[in-house]
Design an enzyme around this catalytic site. Structure first.
Site, PDB file in Angstrom:
ATOM      1  CB  CYS A  84      -0.923  -0.003   1.211  1.00  0.00           C
ATOM      2  SG  CYS A  84      -2.126   1.341   1.155  1.00  0.00           S
ATOM      3  CG  HIS A 163      -1.493  -3.285  -9.556  1.00  0.00           C
ATOM      4  ND1 HIS A 163      -2.329  -2.360  -8.970  1.00  0.00           N
ATOM      5  CD2 HIS A 163      -0.507  -3.535  -8.657  1.00  0.00           C
ATOM      6  CE1 HIS A 163      -1.867  -2.075  -7.758  1.00  0.00           C
ATOM      7  NE2 HIS A 163      -0.760  -2.774  -7.552  1.00  0.00           N
ATOM      8  CD  GLU A 212      -6.796   0.471  -3.424  1.00  0.00           C
ATOM      9  OE1 GLU A 212      -6.004  -0.324  -2.874  1.00  0.00           O
ATOM     10  OE2 GLU A 212      -6.950   1.652  -3.054  1.00  0.00           O
ATOM     11  CB  CYS A 221      -4.594   2.715  -5.807  1.00  0.00           C
ATOM     12  SG  CYS A 221      -3.726   1.128  -5.591  1.00  0.00           S
ATOM     13  N   GLY A 224      -1.098   1.131  -7.398  1.00  0.00           N
ATOM     14  CA  GLY A 224      -1.765   1.149  -8.688  1.00  0.00           C
ATOM     15  C   GLY A 224      -1.220   2.226  -9.604  1.00  0.00           C
TER      16      GLY A 224
END
Length: 283
Positions: A84, A163, A212, A221, A224
């Site tokens: 994260c 992803h 997510e 994100c 991301g």
């Protein structure tokens, strides 16, 4: 209703509420404890925006012998998150202030990472090298990760979590709530996946929106954004330094030789504490 006694020290569990570009987190500092305190049940209860504190992800700070600190991540459905980036930046800022440093090292499931505060106050973290082979993302079987056999011709990139990056003419027009879960739960991704929709809006400038895994629609994100910048460069759409406009703010991504660096704002919103009753109900 009884007024809260501001003079009484909390007898429950303290936490911080933070966000990076609108991507919001609860942070629990478990340093000095013999074991982590977060469980799937506690993460689910605390992540409930009506009955808990609410968050996109939860970050738990732990002691580390190898770095300044370690971090574990949880989604608001109680599942673990491997990475994260925005939470990492937020906690890094908090720890730099605590330790009176302008740079820190931390350990996550991605290994040891570095973070620093820039002169302009923005915080950067090196998210490590992208994972580009199908086994590392991971995917369920051998495929060309640059052109997945899914609608929209996505790119698969691992950044400590999987992803699925889809380039579209207009990211604003995508119905994330409708299409996001379909990609998240596609059998090609055995651990589910984060889903990014991105459109090119200028030289080295992307508009990105995200669904997510374990959290749904979020305003930003970090991992991301890293995955999208990597995918855009591999597709020949951008250089290695990219600016991304997300629903909650702007992130800068720079894919360097030593890893993918992400830079953006951080905010420490408030401190709170969980009551013993809440903890006991969700042990």
């Amino acid at each position: 209703m009884r007024a809260m006694d501001q003079t009484r020290p909390p007898s429950g569990l303290g936490f911080m509420k933070m966000h990076g570009a609108g991507n919001d987190f609860v942070v629990i500092d478990s340093r000095g404890r013999s074991a982590p305190v977060v469980t799937p049940a506690l993460a689910r209860a605390l992540g409930d925006r009506n009955r808990g504190a609410g968050f996109d992800q939860l970050a738990e700070i732990r002691d580390s012998q190898a770095a300044d600190f370690a971090l574990d991540f949880w989604n608001n459905d109680g599942s673990r998150a491997g990475a994260c980036g925005n939470a990492t930046r937020c906690v890094a800022d908090y720890m730099m202030r605590q330790l009176s440093k302008d740079a820190v090292t931390l350990v996550t499931a991605r290994g040891e990472l570095s973070a620093l505060r820039r002169a302009d106050g923005l915080v950067s973290v090196n998210m490590g090298a992208p994972q580009l082979d199908w086994q590392s993302v991971p995917l369920s079987h051998t495929v060309d990760t640059l052109h997945l056999p899914l609608p929209g011709d996505p790119v698969a990139v691992g950044m400590g979590n999987p992803h699925c990056v889809i380039f579209v003419a207009d990211a604003e027009a995508v119905d994330l709530r409708q299409v996001g879960p379909k990609y998240e739960h596609d059998p090609l991704y055995p651990q589910r996946t984060n889903v990014e929709f991105a459109s090119l809006i200028g030289p080295d400038h992307l508009r990105m929106r995200v669904w997510e895994r374990g959290a749904g629609i979020t305003l930003a994100c970090g991992s991301g954004a890293c995955a999208t910048a990597v995918a855009a460069h591999l597709r020949g759409l951008t250089g290695r330094s990219v600016t991304l406009d997300l629903d909650g703010g702007i992130l800068e991504i720079d894919w360097r030789e030593d890893g993918v660096w992400m830079t953006g704002p951080v905010a420490h919103v408030f401190d709170g504490w969980l009551t013993p009753e809440f903890l006991a109900a969700h042990a």
